[in-house]
Scaffold this active site. Structure first.
Site, PDB file in Angstrom:
ATOM      1  N   CYS A  66      -2.466  -2.264   6.509  1.00  0.00           N
ATOM      2  CA  CYS A  66      -2.664  -0.948   7.135  1.00  0.00           C
ATOM      3  C   CYS A  66      -4.000  -0.887   7.866  1.00  0.00           C
ATOM      4  CB  CYS A  66      -2.566   0.167   6.095  1.00  0.00           C
ATOM      5  SG  CYS A  66      -3.724   0.019   4.726  1.00  0.00           S
ATOM      6  N   GLN A  83      -5.247  -0.406  -4.420  1.00  0.00           N
ATOM      7  CA  GLN A  83      -5.961  -1.534  -5.017  1.00  0.00           C
ATOM      8  C   GLN A  83      -6.844  -1.076  -6.175  1.00  0.00           C
ATOM      9  OE1 GLN A  83      -7.854  -4.265  -2.271  1.00  0.00           O
ATOM     10  NE2 GLN A  83      -9.344  -4.890  -3.793  1.00  0.00           N
ATOM     11  N   HIS A 128      -5.579  -5.660   3.609  1.00  0.00           N
ATOM     12  CA  HIS A 128      -4.585  -4.592   3.728  1.00  0.00           C
ATOM     13  C   HIS A 128      -4.049  -4.548   5.159  1.00  0.00           C
ATOM     14  CE1 HIS A 128      -5.698  -2.317  -0.095  1.00  0.00           C
ATOM     15  NE2 HIS A 128      -6.571  -3.310  -0.041  1.00  0.00           N
ATOM     16  N   CYS A 161       0.845  -1.190   0.000  1.00  0.00           N
ATOM     17  CA  CYS A 161       0.000   0.000   0.000  1.00  0.00           C
ATOM     18  C   CYS A 161       0.885   1.246   0.000  1.00  0.00           C
ATOM     19  CB  CYS A 161      -0.895  -0.004   1.228  1.00  0.00           C
ATOM     20  SG  CYS A 161      -1.751   1.564   1.521  1.00  0.00           S
ATOM     21  N   GLU A 162       0.650   2.159  -0.924  1.00  0.00           N
ATOM     22  CA  GLU A 162       1.525   3.318  -1.026  1.00  0.00           C
ATOM     23  C   GLU A 162       1.300   4.338   0.086  1.00  0.00           C
ATOM     24  OE1 GLU A 162      -0.620   6.463  -4.034  1.00  0.00           O
ATOM     25  OE2 GLU A 162       0.614   4.908  -4.927  1.00  0.00           O
ATOM     26  N   HIS A 163       0.201   4.236   0.822  1.00  0.00           N
ATOM     27  CA  HIS A 163      -0.055   5.200   1.892  1.00  0.00           C
ATOM     28  C   HIS A 163       0.787   4.943   3.136  1.00  0.00           C
ATOM     29  CE1 HIS A 163      -4.282   6.124   0.082  1.00  0.00           C
ATOM     30  NE2 HIS A 163      -3.308   6.764  -0.526  1.00  0.00           N
ATOM     31  N   HIS A 164       1.015   3.656   3.454  1.00  0.00           N
ATOM     32  CA  HIS A 164       1.777   3.318   4.661  1.00  0.00           C
ATOM     33  C   HIS A 164       2.955   2.388   4.385  1.00  0.00           C
ATOM     34  CE1 HIS A 164      -2.269   4.399   6.219  1.00  0.00           C
ATOM     35  NE2 HIS A 164      -1.565   5.004   7.147  1.00  0.00           N
TER      36      HIS A 164
END
Length: 212
Positions: free
Chosen positions: A174, A144, A172, A102-105
């Site tokens: 996260c 995703q 996920h 996941c690119e956010h975390h």
């Protein structure tokens, strides 16, 4: 079939994420290792203690592996095609397992993808090539929703089928190991293109086969 280079920067233009390959920096491994060392120091750890001495280099190599999809164009796999049998019915590949980040975390995402297409002009690709497309897009910092679109777009770009349907189900980390801490929750995303986008009955038939 469209020109892959011409579409590389346009298919994901809203978020400026090209479908095609990026150039890997020559000093990528060294920079990653230095960044990991900085993180360890920032949380109060000692990167020189025995258990952590090789960690920056190990993590650097790991990131270059799990983000290796950045440096390839997954659409290239679909250029292996066959048309002699003139197959015109739906082709479905289910339960393609993948791991992403996941690119956010920068935490893992794992799940399975289901892909289907309706060949045009009898154009088929190898079944393993569809799995390689999923893997190629998964091995990037991802969302995703974006990955679902990218797999569908890649199939449209190269196979030019009459219809495409992609379903991705994933957990996920996260959500599972931080924040709301909801282990086992699954996110489902779908994309329909071509005739399956507008023909509800046909789309539902393919969806039932994908999920059955």
């Amino acid at each position: 079939m469209t020109d892959l280079n011409a579409t590389a920067m346009t298919a994901c233009k809203d978020d400026q994420r090209p479908l095609g390959a990026l150039s890997r920096p020559a000093d990528a491994e060294e920079r990653l290792a230095n960044a990991v060392r900085t993180i360890l120091e920032a949380v109060g750890e000692n990167p020189e203690r025995e258990g952590l001495q090789d960690t920056p280099q190990r993590v650097a190599k790991m990131y270059l592996e799990v983000f290796g999809g950045l440096y390839e164009d997954p659409r290239e796999h679909l250029k292996t095609q066959f048309s002699a049998d003139q197959h015109h019915a739906a082709v479905i590949v289910k339960d393609i397992r993948f791991h992403s980040m996941c690119e956010h975390h920068l935490l893992p995402v794992h799940g399975k993808a289901h892909v289907a297409y309706l060949p045009a002009g009898g154009r088929l690709t190898g079944l393993s090539k569809l799995a390689r497309v999923v893997e190629g897009f998964a091995r990037r910092p991802q969302l995703q929703e974006r990955m679902t679109d990218q797999v569908a777009q890649a199939m449209e770009d190269v196979l030019a089928p009459e219809a495409v349907l992609v379903v991705i189900e994933a957990e996920h980390m996260c959500m599972s190991m931080r924040g709301v801490r909801s282990p086992g929750s699954t996110t489902v995303t779908t994309v329909a293109r071509g005739t399956w986008k507008h023909d509800h009955a046909a789309r539902m038939e393919i969806l039932s086969l994908l999920r059955g």
